[in-house]
Design an enzyme around this catalytic site. Structure first.
Site, PDB file in Angstrom:
ATOM      1  N   ARG A   1      -2.040  55.342  21.265  1.00 36.16           N
ATOM      2  CA  ARG A   1      -1.526  56.410  22.244  1.00 36.16           C
ATOM      3  C   ARG A   1      -2.494  56.864  23.163  1.00 36.16           C
ATOM      4  O   ARG A   1      -2.144  57.008  24.399  1.00 36.16           O
ATOM      5  CB  ARG A   1      -0.863  57.518  21.306  1.00 36.16           C
ATOM      6  CG  ARG A   1       0.460  57.137  20.652  1.00 36.16           C
ATOM      7  CD  ARG A   1       1.174  58.222  19.855  1.00 36.16           C
ATOM      8  NE  ARG A   1       2.634  57.666  19.494  1.00 36.16           N
ATOM      9  CZ  ARG A   1       3.336  58.406  18.720  1.00 36.16           C
ATOM     10  NH1 ARG A   1       3.058  59.753  18.213  1.00 36.16           N
ATOM     11  NH2 ARG A   1       4.685  57.892  18.375  1.00 36.16           N
TER      12      ARG A   1
ATOM     13  N   LYS B   1      19.242  50.550   7.263  1.00 34.49           N
ATOM     14  CA  LYS B   1      20.584  51.282   7.168  1.00 34.49           C
ATOM     15  C   LYS B   1      21.344  51.241   8.619  1.00 34.49           C
ATOM     16  O   LYS B   1      20.809  51.723   9.423  1.00 34.49           O
ATOM     17  CB  LYS B   1      20.676  52.796   6.662  1.00 34.49           C
ATOM     18  CG  LYS B   1      19.921  52.766   5.157  1.00 34.49           C
ATOM     19  CD  LYS B   1      19.937  54.117   4.684  1.00 34.49           C
ATOM     20  CE  LYS B   1      19.628  54.262   3.268  1.00 34.49           C
ATOM     21  NZ  LYS B   1      19.323  55.480   2.746  1.00 34.49           N
TER      22      LYS B   1
ATOM     23  N   GLY C   1       9.218  52.272  15.401  1.00 39.97           N
ATOM     24  CA  GLY C   1       8.018  52.484  14.466  1.00 39.97           C
ATOM     25  C   GLY C   1       8.119  50.938  13.841  1.00 39.97           C
ATOM     26  O   GLY C   1       7.046  50.246  13.897  1.00 39.97           O
TER      27      GLY C   1
END
Length: 397
Positions: A37, A198, A355
């Site tokens: 980052r 999910k 992610g």
């Protein structure tokens, strides 16, 4: 959408430029363990510093909930930024008030200053106008280079953008241009690859994508929910059986929108979830009741490759299987490497984010060859879901 970029920012010598960056980096024993980052915001810092601006960095770290938390201070991050930047980075123990004002007043043209964690103040997450004004008091110009925080209407991302002349930094600019090329005005056919555990966490994403893309590959544990909704016995696999109606609704919406949903046609199953577990590839109608699906088989991999080859644009979020554990990483690695190859050959515009996605592409050694890989996480997902991002909206020209 139109934005003012650094190309529109002239005569910055001596100007106080408040730059919102993402320095929420992983730390261990007071040291930064992953500089990704920081690396992303260096071009903006260097460009402004090189033009003689006084570069004042605003950032958050962790979730201190408006209180001073010692191990959430940005103080240890300043040396890491300085090392990568190749020049000193001063640090102020607050982001507003006399401490910040004094540190800004001491700056020389071209110097860089990092202010303390904006979330040490309750006004940050509340987007309190008084807090935003206190931040703005130390700047003449505002630059947002933290797309990853743009889905939050906070003082340092949204409030301040309405008080000062506002511009997008180079990383934010690259992110917005990549997303625009992927879903705003893409070259068709557009393929989306969506995986993960999910369906429940990606309902909005799937419902938005079926109206935007031409083909949608669903993988990972979430594919099991769709397979079960179609009557496939998925054994002991991770599956949200209570979302069968949701899966059917999404498949119906896709059919109406003429979006082809691509589900696995075979599965790699095992009786235990561990590295090197004994496994076999079986057709969907022959999944043993005491096994779980941990990856897709060779026939499914070929289907995904064919869809990638047919596409002009690829949007990727989430792995196709349990890529963290060998040998259940084969499908994710094969598809990622093929997408990277197509991108290298100039046949594909590939944009990925989230992610698990970044980790999966890095695991496959494919990330560097994608057109753009976002590290923005939540903001990237909300963009894919079709939601308006407050920090982006505030920057529109």
């Amino acid at each position: 959408m139109t934005f003012k970029t650094l190309d529109d920012l002239t005569d910055t010598a001596g100007k106080r430029v408040l730059v919102r960056v993402d320095l929420n980096v992983p730390m261990e024993n007071g040291r930064v363990t992953d500089t990704t980052r920081i690396d992303r915001v260096l071009p903006t810092i260097r460009e402004l510093s090189g033009k003689g601006a006084k570069v004042i960095l605003l950032a958050h770290f962790g979730r201190p909930k408006g209180e001073r938390v010692a191990d959430m201070s940005l103080a240890p991050v300043a040396p890491a930024v300085a090392d990568l930047l190749g020049k000193p980075v001063a640090f102020a123990d607050d982001c507003i008030g006399d401490v910040a004002s004094a540190a800004v007043s001491a700056m020389e043209n071209g110097s860089v200053l990092l202010l303390e964690n904006t979330r040490f103040h309750k006004g940050e997450e509340k987007n309190d106008p008084a807090f935003a004004e206190a931040l703005a008091a130390n700047g003449d110009i505002y630059v947002n280079d933290a797309f990853s925080a743009a889905h939050r209407a906070h003082g340092s991302t949204e409030g301040i953008a309405r008080l000062l002349p506002a511009y997008v930094g180079r990383t934010m600019q690259a992110e917005l241009e990549a997303l625009q090329s992927a879903l705003g005005k893409p070259k068709r056919p557009v393929l989306a690859v969506v995986g993960g555990a999910k369906v429940s966490s990606k309902i909005d994403l799937l419902e938005n994508l079926v109206s935007k893309v031409d083909m949608l590959v669903i993988g990972g544990g979430m594919a099991n929910t769709f397979l079960a909704a179609k009557g496939v016995d998925v054994g002991k696999s991770l599956c949200e059986h209570d979302l069968a109606d949701t899966a059917k609704r999404i498949m119906s919406a896709a059919e109406t929108a003429r979006c082809e949903i691509v589900l696995p046609v075979d599965a790699v199953v095992a009786r235990e979830f561990k590295a090197g577990a004994e496994n076999e590839t079986v057709p969907l109608d022959a999944i043993p009741a005491d096994t779980m699906i941990l990856d897709v088989g060779s026939a499914s991999i070929k289907t995904v490759r064919d869809k990638i080859e047919a596409a002009e644009t690829l949007v990727w979020n989430g792995p196709l299987g349990a890529f963290e554990i060998e040998p259940f990483d084969k499908a994710t690695v094969a598809a990622a490497q093929f997408a990277a190859q197509e991108t290298r050959n100039g046949k594909l515009n590939s944009v990925a984010g989230g992610g698990d996605t970044v980790a999966a592409l890095n695991h496959a050694g494919a990330a560097s060859d994608f057109s753009y890989v976002s590290t923005a996480g939540g903001a990237f997902l909300e963009w894919l879901e079709g939601k308006e991002l407050p920090g982006v909206k505030a920057l529109e020209d």
